[in-house]
Design an enzyme around this catalytic site. Structure first.
Site, short mmCIF file in Angstrom:
data_model
loop_
_atom_site.label_atom_id
_atom_site.label_comp_id
_atom_site.label_asym_id
_atom_site.label_seq_id
_atom_site.Cartn_x
_atom_site.Cartn_y
_atom_site.Cartn_z
N CYS A 3 0.86 -1.19 0.00
CA CYS A 3 0.00 0.00 0.00
C CYS A 3 0.89 1.23 0.00
O CYS A 3 1.69 1.43 0.92
CB CYS A 3 -0.90 -0.02 1.23
SG CYS A 3 -1.80 1.52 1.49
N CYS A 6 0.54 3.44 3.15
CA CYS A 6 1.21 2.84 4.32
C CYS A 6 2.71 3.10 4.22
O CYS A 6 3.36 3.43 5.23
CB CYS A 6 0.96 1.34 4.40
SG CYS A 6 -0.65 0.90 5.11
N ASP A 29 -0.33 16.43 -2.09
CA ASP A 29 -0.66 15.54 -3.19
C ASP A 29 0.36 15.73 -4.32
O ASP A 29 0.77 16.85 -4.62
CB ASP A 29 -2.09 15.85 -3.71
CG ASP A 29 -2.63 14.74 -4.59
OD1 ASP A 29 -3.55 14.04 -4.14
OD2 ASP A 29 -2.12 14.57 -5.72
N HIS A 45 -3.79 1.32 8.53
CA HIS A 45 -4.49 1.10 7.26
C HIS A 45 -6.01 0.88 7.45
O HIS A 45 -6.42 -0.01 8.18
CB HIS A 45 -3.89 -0.10 6.53
CG HIS A 45 -4.48 -0.33 5.18
ND1 HIS A 45 -3.95 0.22 4.03
CD2 HIS A 45 -5.58 -1.02 4.80
CE1 HIS A 45 -4.70 -0.12 3.01
NE2 HIS A 45 -5.69 -0.88 3.44
N ASN A 85 -12.94 10.32 -1.85
CA ASN A 85 -13.41 9.49 -2.94
C ASN A 85 -13.47 8.06 -2.43
O ASN A 85 -12.49 7.56 -1.87
CB ASN A 85 -12.44 9.59 -4.13
CG ASN A 85 -12.39 10.99 -4.72
OD1 ASN A 85 -13.39 11.70 -4.71
ND2 ASN A 85 -11.24 11.40 -5.20
N GLY A 91 -14.29 7.24 -7.60
CA GLY A 91 -13.01 7.76 -8.10
C GLY A 91 -11.82 7.48 -7.22
O GLY A 91 -10.78 8.12 -7.37
N THR A 93 -8.54 5.88 -6.19
CA THR A 93 -7.46 5.18 -6.91
C THR A 93 -6.42 4.59 -5.97
O THR A 93 -5.63 3.75 -6.39
CB THR A 93 -6.76 6.13 -7.91
OG1 THR A 93 -6.19 7.22 -7.19
CG2 THR A 93 -7.72 6.64 -8.97
N HIS A 96 -6.19 3.17 0.47
CA HIS A 96 -5.92 3.51 1.88
C HIS A 96 -6.69 4.81 2.10
O HIS A 96 -6.42 5.80 1.40
CB HIS A 96 -4.40 3.68 2.08
CG HIS A 96 -3.97 4.02 3.48
ND1 HIS A 96 -2.97 3.32 4.14
CD2 HIS A 96 -4.37 4.99 4.35
CE1 HIS A 96 -2.78 3.84 5.35
NE2 HIS A 96 -3.62 4.87 5.50
N HIS A 98 -8.19 8.27 2.54
CA HIS A 98 -7.51 9.57 2.57
C HIS A 98 -8.52 10.66 2.32
O HIS A 98 -9.51 10.47 1.60
CB HIS A 98 -6.38 9.63 1.52
CG HIS A 98 -6.79 9.22 0.14
ND1 HIS A 98 -6.91 7.89 -0.22
CD2 HIS A 98 -7.14 9.94 -0.95
CE1 HIS A 98 -7.30 7.82 -1.49
NE2 HIS A 98 -7.46 9.05 -1.95
#
Ligand code: 5GP
Ligand code: ZN
Length: 112
Positions: A3, A6, A29, A45, A85, A91, A93, A96, A98
């Site tokens: 991940c 993670c 981002d 997680h 999302n 959406g 992607t 994990h 966020h």
């Protein structure tokens, strides 16, 4: 588990960290959609918002509490948007959970 968030939380992958404590981390981002675009994640997680339950929901409230506490330091004192999302149609992607925190300009609404 493979991940990427993670790995970011464990500093195995570098990121521009803007806030960190023992429970959560916030970082910029990689592909910002606004002048300010931060991701807030729990270090532990959780796959998506659909996996929030009575055992882990405290960390979600904590993330919102820290966003409120830190918003001035992050340059977001005049307003911002928190986005989650969830799932394929939502959406998502990265699997994990966020929260996108976007701001730094007047944001359009409600056209998606
Ligand atoms: P989602 O589409 O799942 O809601 O959002 C995932 C976000 O993670 C995207 O906005 C994407 O730009 C960001 N992202 C993906 N990989 C990385 C990375 O390795 N580092 C950082 N800082 N952001 C990433
Ligand atoms: Zn993870």
């Amino acid at each position: 588990m493979d991940c990427i968030f993670c790995k970011i939380a464990k500093k195995e992958i570098p990121s521009s960290i803007v806030y960190e404590d023992e429970k959560i981390i916030m970082f910029k981002d990689l592909n910002p959609i606004a002048p300010i675009h931060i991701l807030a994640i729990p270090k532990k997680h959780i796959s998506s918002a659909s996996d929030i339950n009575s055992e882990n929901s405290q960390i979600i409230a904590y993330i919102f509490e820290i966003i409120a506490k830190e918003n001035k330091k992050l340059g977001l004192e005049n307003g911002y948007r928190i986005i989650n999302n969830c799932g394929k149609l939502g959406g998502q992607t990265v699997g994990h959970i966020h929260f996108h925190i976007v701001g730094g300009k007047e944001l359009a609404w409600p056209k998606l």
